[in-house]
Enzyme design. Structure first.
Site, PDB file in Angstrom:
ATOM      1  N   ASP A 145     -15.464   1.504   6.983  1.00  0.00           N
ATOM      2  CA  ASP A 145     -14.605   2.756   6.493  1.00  0.00           C
ATOM      3  C   ASP A 145     -15.398   3.440   5.327  1.00  0.00           C
ATOM      4  O   ASP A 145     -14.881   4.753   5.247  1.00  0.00           O
ATOM      5  CB  ASP A 145     -13.388   1.867   5.721  1.00  0.00           C
ATOM      6  CG  ASP A 145     -12.394   2.911   5.395  1.00  0.00           C
ATOM      7  OD1 ASP A 145     -11.946   3.745   5.989  1.00  0.00           O
ATOM      8  OD2 ASP A 145     -11.847   2.935   3.986  1.00  0.00           O
ATOM      9  N   SER A 164      -8.236   3.154   8.796  1.00  0.00           N
ATOM     10  CA  SER A 164      -8.850   2.799   7.622  1.00  0.00           C
ATOM     11  C   SER A 164      -7.743   2.194   6.650  1.00  0.00           C
ATOM     12  O   SER A 164      -8.384   1.108   5.933  1.00  0.00           O
ATOM     13  CB  SER A 164      -8.991   4.512   7.003  1.00  0.00           C
ATOM     14  OG  SER A 164      -9.170   4.472   5.553  1.00  0.00           O
ATOM     15  N   HIS A 193       0.848  -1.256  -0.175  1.00  0.00           N
ATOM     16  CA  HIS A 193       0.091   0.084   0.064  1.00  0.00           C
ATOM     17  C   HIS A 193       0.722   1.196  -0.103  1.00  0.00           C
ATOM     18  O   HIS A 193       1.979   1.135   0.651  1.00  0.00           O
ATOM     19  CB  HIS A 193      -0.889  -0.006   1.320  1.00  0.00           C
ATOM     20  CG  HIS A 193      -1.665   1.182   1.413  1.00  0.00           C
ATOM     21  ND1 HIS A 193      -2.975   1.556   0.630  1.00  0.00           N
ATOM     22  CD2 HIS A 193      -1.573   2.174   1.875  1.00  0.00           C
ATOM     23  CE1 HIS A 193      -3.435   2.629   0.920  1.00  0.00           C
ATOM     24  NE2 HIS A 193      -2.711   3.230   1.857  1.00  0.00           N
ATOM     25  N   ARG A 241     -15.130  11.662   7.359  1.00  0.00           N
ATOM     26  CA  ARG A 241     -13.895  12.319   7.672  1.00  0.00           C
ATOM     27  C   ARG A 241     -13.603  13.501   6.656  1.00  0.00           C
ATOM     28  O   ARG A 241     -13.292  14.521   6.883  1.00  0.00           O
ATOM     29  CB  ARG A 241     -12.675  11.451   7.679  1.00  0.00           C
ATOM     30  CG  ARG A 241     -12.434  10.446   8.827  1.00  0.00           C
ATOM     31  CD  ARG A 241     -11.680   9.396   8.377  1.00  0.00           C
ATOM     32  NE  ARG A 241     -10.423   9.946   8.090  1.00  0.00           N
ATOM     33  CZ  ARG A 241      -9.455   9.311   7.688  1.00  0.00           C
ATOM     34  NH1 ARG A 241      -9.871   7.832   7.243  1.00  0.00           N
ATOM     35  NH2 ARG A 241      -8.111   9.524   7.301  1.00  0.00           N
ATOM     36  N   LYS A 257      -8.560  -2.554   5.815  1.00  0.00           N
ATOM     37  CA  LYS A 257      -8.940  -2.867   4.392  1.00  0.00           C
ATOM     38  C   LYS A 257      -7.751  -4.054   4.113  1.00  0.00           C
ATOM     39  O   LYS A 257      -8.023  -5.214   3.609  1.00  0.00           O
ATOM     40  CB  LYS A 257      -8.713  -1.880   3.404  1.00  0.00           C
ATOM     41  CG  LYS A 257      -9.995  -0.995   3.554  1.00  0.00           C
ATOM     42  CD  LYS A 257     -10.110   0.174   2.896  1.00  0.00           C
ATOM     43  CE  LYS A 257      -9.367   1.375   3.094  1.00  0.00           C
ATOM     44  NZ  LYS A 257      -9.744   2.752   2.508  1.00  0.00           N
TER      45      LYS A 257
HETATM   46  N1  IUR Z   1      -6.145   5.985   2.206  1.00  0.00           N
HETATM   47  C1  IUR Z   1      -7.037   5.247   2.888  1.00  0.00           C
HETATM   48  O1  IUR Z   1      -7.622   4.138   2.403  1.00  0.00           O
HETATM   49  N2  IUR Z   1      -7.512   5.709   4.097  1.00  0.00           N
HETATM   50  C2  IUR Z   1      -7.074   6.891   4.485  1.00  0.00           C
HETATM   51  O2  IUR Z   1      -7.414   7.416   5.519  1.00  0.00           O
HETATM   52  C3  IUR Z   1      -6.164   7.664   3.809  1.00  0.00           C
HETATM   53  C4  IUR Z   1      -5.644   7.325   2.545  1.00  0.00           C
HETATM   54  I1  IUR Z   1      -5.444   9.461   4.270  1.00  0.00           I
END
Ligand code: IUR
Length: 450
Positions: free
Chosen positions: A163, A185, A84, A170, A189
């Site tokens: 999320d 977040s 990621h 947010r 995932k």
């Molecule tokens: N990407 C995500 O998946 N969540 C986040 O809170 C952010 C970037 I900033």
């Protein structure tokens, strides 16, 4: 059980939640029994008072458990990996790394996102390939991983529903930049992908979420701790995000640059990120005993063409016609017989002679965004053909009047102010500086699990 207002008050007053309280909050978000105004108030309380490490880990775990958690065949134990990135300009690493890892025998269920700020995200880039379908069910993902080894897909409805709610709110409540919320977040995932190992590319610099190395390190440590806390071997690479990654920015241009990288012609900075991130994953899974061996393995499958074959097979499995996938992966592709080319191109010229000491990636991204390469609101379309190609490298000596940037645009044309901004993104230094220029490397530090 405490009421929602009680929970909001508790965080507002700076107290620490126990596991049960976080579970109550996440369940109320997921079941929609919490009003949006209450969620917003809670997000602001978390933004202001923060969370300790144990709270952050519980939040992450509960978010992960708010939806489906993927499961894999027993034989894949130790092989399911992903990466990621916190986001960068021209960041096409996933397009090269996922097939390279598949070529090394790993399973990569890469669930990516669309871009919101700047230019498009990984999914937008792939959607510039005619036929590429980012929407795949859990059963299809399993089938693609079994036959190819990697897929790059969008998030299914069932994955981490909490999320989806929290992220949207947010954005609306100016609470995006909260470390525990970012951690929850991102890692929830990845946790729902049931990974054996995860590598994070945490970027710092003017075009990154974190503006300096120090704050990037702080975020990286939280992400690494949460990932390891969920049972994934998690490490991070801290990399500089000031200029652009590679030479191309914009959706189809980045697909072309990724395909060229998979054909062995990748720019050094892109390949540095691909081999380092891949190398760290190989090291964490125990497939290699040191990072340089891991980097070499990744480099070998790219140079040898095995990663390109995986990319071709992945495209076919995700809906691209066989002939199209084959043509894109052939040695002398006419990319624009398949990908859309912008109606107009323009070359910007160097204003003086000198050495290229800087190209401001954030300015390029912001102008390209305005020209249609990115979106401002979720759901908006992006223009796949809009982008820019850097025609010079950092450290290169150039004469006056040399083309340094090729801009690809549609209608309307860039305004004089936009062209001016782009022109100012280039900084030229004195020729004498050329000798002292170091090799341009992006990776600054690694954060590996114990
Ligand atoms: N990407 C995500 O998946 N969540 C986040 O809170 C952010 C970037 I900033």
């Amino acid at each position: 059980m405490q009421s929602i207002p009680d929970l909001i008050r508790k965080k507002r007053d700076g107290e620490t939640f126990c596991d049960e309280e976080i579970k109550t909050f996440v369940e109320a978000v997921t079941n929609k029994t919490m009003q949006e105004c209450q969620i917003g108030a809670m997000l602001m309380a978390i933004w202001q008072k923060g969370m300790v490490a144990t709270e952050t880990l519980t939040l992450t775990r509960e978010m992960m458990l708010s939806g489906e958690v993927m499961s894999w065949p027993k034989e894949w134990a130790g092989l399911v990996v992903d990466k990621h990135s916190t986001g960068g300009v021209g960041d096409k690493v996933s397009l090269v790394l996922a097939p390279a890892l598949a070529a090394c025998g790993f399973k990569v269920p890469m669930i990516s996102g669309r871009g919101l700020a700047h230019t498009g995200g990984t999914l937008d880039k792939l959607e510039s390939i005619p036929g590429y379908n980012i929407q795949q069910s859990a059963a299809q993902i399993l089938e693609i991983l079994a036959s190819v080894g990697c897929c790059i897909v969008g998030q299914t409805e069932m994955l981490v529903p909490a999320d989806r709610v929290l992220y949207a709110l947010r954005d609306a409540t100016s609470t995006v930049d909260s470390l525990p919320l970012i951690t929850g977040s991102i890692i929830s995932k990845k946790g729902a992908e049931s990974l054996s190992a995860l590598v994070l590319d945490v970027k710092f610099g003017r075009a990154a979420l974190c503006k300096d190395l120090q704050s990037a390190k702080q975020l990286a440590q939280l992400l690494v701790d949460a990932g390891n806390g969920l049972g994934m071997r998690t490490g991070a690479v801290l990399s500089c995000m000031d200029a652009t990654i590679g030479r191309c920015v914009g959706n189809s241009l980045e697909v072309i640059e990724s395909l060229e990288a998979l054909k062995g012609n990748g720019p050094d900075d892109l390949m540095e990120l691909v081999t380092t991130l891949g190398g760290v994953l190989l090291l964490m899974t125990g497939a290699v005993s040191d990072l340089s061996e891991g980097r070499k393995k990744i480099s070998d499958v790219v140079i040898g063409g095995a990663a390109l074959s995986k990319f071709q097979a992945m495209m076919e499995k995700q809906g691209v016609a066989k002939e199209t996938a084959r043509a894109l992966c052939s040695a002398h592709t006419d990319y624009y017989s398949i990908l859309r080319k912008s109606k107009h191109q323009m070359e910007l010229k160097t204003p003086a002679d000198g050495v290229v000491v800087d190209v401001d990636g954030l300015v390029l991204a912001e102008v390209l965004h305005k020209l249609g390469a990115g979106r401002s609101k979720a759901g908006e379309p992006v223009n796949h053909s809009v982008g820019a190609e850097l025609l010079v490298s950092l450290g290169q000596s150039v004469g006056k009047g040399v083309s340094w940037l090729q801009l690809h645009y549609e209608d309307p044309a860039p305004t004089p102010d936009q062209i001016n901004r782009l022109q100012n993104a280039l900084t030229l230094g004195k020729h004498e500086d050329a000798q002292t220029q170091q090799k341009h490397t992006l990776v600054k530090e690694l954060l590996l699990p114990d």
